[in-house]
Write an enzyme that holds these catalytic residues in place. Structure first.
Site, PDB file in Angstrom:
ATOM      1  N   HIS A  18     121.219 -66.237 125.094  1.00 48.19           N
ATOM      2  CA  HIS A  18     121.936 -66.263 126.378  1.00 48.19           C
ATOM      3  C   HIS A  18     121.785 -64.931 127.111  1.00 48.19           C
ATOM      4  O   HIS A  18     121.523 -64.898 128.323  1.00 48.19           O
ATOM      5  CB  HIS A  18     123.427 -66.548 126.154  1.00 48.19           C
ATOM      6  N   HIS A  33     128.418 -64.180 119.566  1.00 51.18           N
ATOM      7  CA  HIS A  33     127.483 -63.104 119.239  1.00 51.18           C
ATOM      8  C   HIS A  33     128.235 -61.801 119.044  1.00 51.18           C
ATOM      9  O   HIS A  33     129.323 -61.604 119.597  1.00 51.18           O
ATOM     10  CB  HIS A  33     126.438 -62.929 120.343  1.00 51.18           C
TER      11      HIS A  33
END
Length: 521
Positions: free
Chosen positions: A173, A230
């Site tokens: 992302h 993350h």
């Protein structure tokens, strides 16, 4: 909102629940989430596999890098958990969960064909290059290092779809959002610097565009931390990778365009084997991670886009068909405006349906042809084989809808969309059972996804579980493993390359022949 608060986010089916109820592990530790050391046998770091599986399966240098990242993941998980306890609210949950879709390659692959349908082919090729490069190289590193996402517990992981089933390092992302934002910024900046005061982009429009691009990239990157998808290390490396990809395109983009236009037959003779080699040499992960499927898709898209550009130039298609203008006018009468929008709607509908038809036809044909072809070739040569993929010698044909979670679906989107929408909240589970990294969304459901965890099956090369807890859960929630077939690999290469070629050349030519035109004005 506290970590243990229950909330709901509106979803496609009324509401998608985000539940963060305390697990038995939390209750026993009074919600403090003590984090086991990576060396302990019940560490959630190693998911459903024992802690020694990675060090013994991976080459020493890959295992060494993974060990270094794991030490960072441990303390970063605590930091992210504390951050979530302080700043999480129902509104922010909804915002970051749903805006994360704007940083996925699925979102861009839905929009990219429209650029070619409406005459913005050069912009489309540039976006394909930076996006596909970001997906491939981030997937490459993920499967190379096999590093987990932030540990749950202590974090509460929020996501739509199946992104949580991939490895964590680096953040795709972050890579995509930064590379795309910088790519668009370079075009905006070029338009602003080359425009005059009487025509082109105004100063206010330029600054507004820069602000929106900055907010977009910042929102996606910070959202990966907020949703605990993350770690800081994942995002930092993703940002650096996205910046490097944009820089590479900035330096080499014009050269690639000139090469595609004037390279002659060296272009297909170079691009085709290069893309196939990129697929073949993608690292073999320890878990069954879906990263490889993304890599196949986007390498194939680059192949199809570049070959289509080469063919339009050398076959004389560019001047004959690609320069046609759509009927109607956006700045004339209401009748002209209606004509333009009617044609635009028809182009989008027919274009997407054409892609659907190609995928259905190509998939069924290749699944019928490739297995017997592979079996015949295997008598003469040794065919390449990936872990978790069943060779053609072990099956008669690919089952209907075959390939498990990685197969092309019967009714596909422009690119493989998630088979189901779900919010994964992974702050629940038993100690010693981490969040599975390599299982599909469908398998997560079948393996007790209601608890936010799935029973592992151990290393599919024959390694056993580290302890009996996972085996007990396996017995309680039996299910078959996700099946992959070697025919699916080449099937995806052909299908996605075909999608790209159709979007970049075949469908625009069809529009021109219909009298619908290609360029909007």
């Amino acid at each position: 909102m506290q970590t243990h608060h229950n909330g709901h986010i509106p979803g496609q089916n009324g509401h998608i629940a985000i539940s963060t109820a305390k697990s038995k592990y939390e209750t026993a530790t009074h919600g403090k989430h003590p984090l086991p050391s990576a060396s302990q046998s019940n560490s959630p770091i190693d998911n459903q596999l024992g802690p020694d599986i990675y060090s013994t399966t991976l080459p020493w240098w890959r295992a060494a890098i993974r060990t270094q990242i794991l030490s960072s993941v441990e303390w970063e998980s605590r930091v992210i958990a504390k951050m979530q306890e302080r700043i999480r609210t129902p509104w922010l949950d909804a915002y970051f969960v749903y805006t994360s879709s704007l940083g996925t390659h699925t979102f861009f692959m839905i929009a990219l064909p429209l650029l070619f349908f409406f005459g913005y082919a050069e912009l489309g090729r540039g976006l394909v290059f930076v996006l596909a490069s970001g997906v491939y190289f981030s997937s490459f590193v993920k499967d190379l290092i096999c590093s987990p996402r932030p540990l749950a517990p202590p974090v509460t992981r929020l996501t739509i779809g199946t992104h949580h089933l991939e490895y964590g390092f680096p953040s795709t992302h972050s890579t995509n959002s930064v590379s795309i934002a910088l790519f668009i910024f370079s075009h905006v900046h070029r338009a602003y610097m080359s425009s005059s005061e009487s025509a082109g982009m105004s100063q206010s429009t330029y600054y507004l565009s820069c602000i929106l691009l900055f907010i977009y990239a910042l929102s996606i990157v910070f959202g990966r931390l907020y949703t605990a998808m993350h770690s800081f290390t994942d995002c930092v490396f993703g940002v650096l990778l996205g910046t490097a990809i944009w820089g590479a395109h900035l330096i080499a983009g014009e050269f690639v365009e000139r090469w595609l236009e004037s390279g002659g037959w060296i272009v297909p003779l170079t691009i085709t084997p290069l893309c196939l080699l990129l697929v073949h040499y993608h690292p073999q992960p320890v878990d069954d991670c879906p990263c490889f499927e993304d890599a196949i898709a986007f390498v194939s898209v680059i192949l199809g886009i570049f070959l289509a550009r080469w063919h339009t130039i050398h076959a004389g298609v560019e001047a004959k068909y690609m320069e046609s203008v759509m009927p109607g006018n956006l700045e004339a009468t209401w009748q002209d405006l209606g004509v333009w929008w009617s044609v635009a709607g028809a182009k989008m509908g027919v274009g997407i349906l054409t892609i659907f038809a190609w995928r259905l036809l190509a998939k069924s044909t290749l699944h019928a042809v490739l297995p017997p072809l592979f079996r015949t070739l295997s008598m003469c040569i040794t065919l390449p084989h990936r872990r978790f993929y069943t060779p053609a010698t072990d099956y008669a044909n690919v089952p209907m809808g075959g390939g498990g979670g990685g197969a092309l679906r019967s009714i596909p989107s422009v690119i493989d969309l998630p088979g189901m929408i779900e919010v994964d909240v992974s702050g629940r589970g038993e100690p010693g059972l981490g969040v599975p990294t390599g299982m599909r969304g469908g398998e997560l459901k079948r393996r007790g996804g209601g608890n936010g965890i799935g029973a592992g099956t151990g290393n599919r090369n024959g390694s056993a579980h580290d302890n009996g807890s996972a085996n007990e859960l396996e017995k309680a929630q039996p299910s078959k493993q996700v099946e992959h077939y070697d025919a699916d690999v080449l099937t995806k290469v052909v299908v996605y390359a075909g999608i790209a070629a159709l979007a970049a050349e075949g469908i625009p030519i069809m529009f021109s022949l219909f009298g619908w035109g290609v360029k909007p004005w």
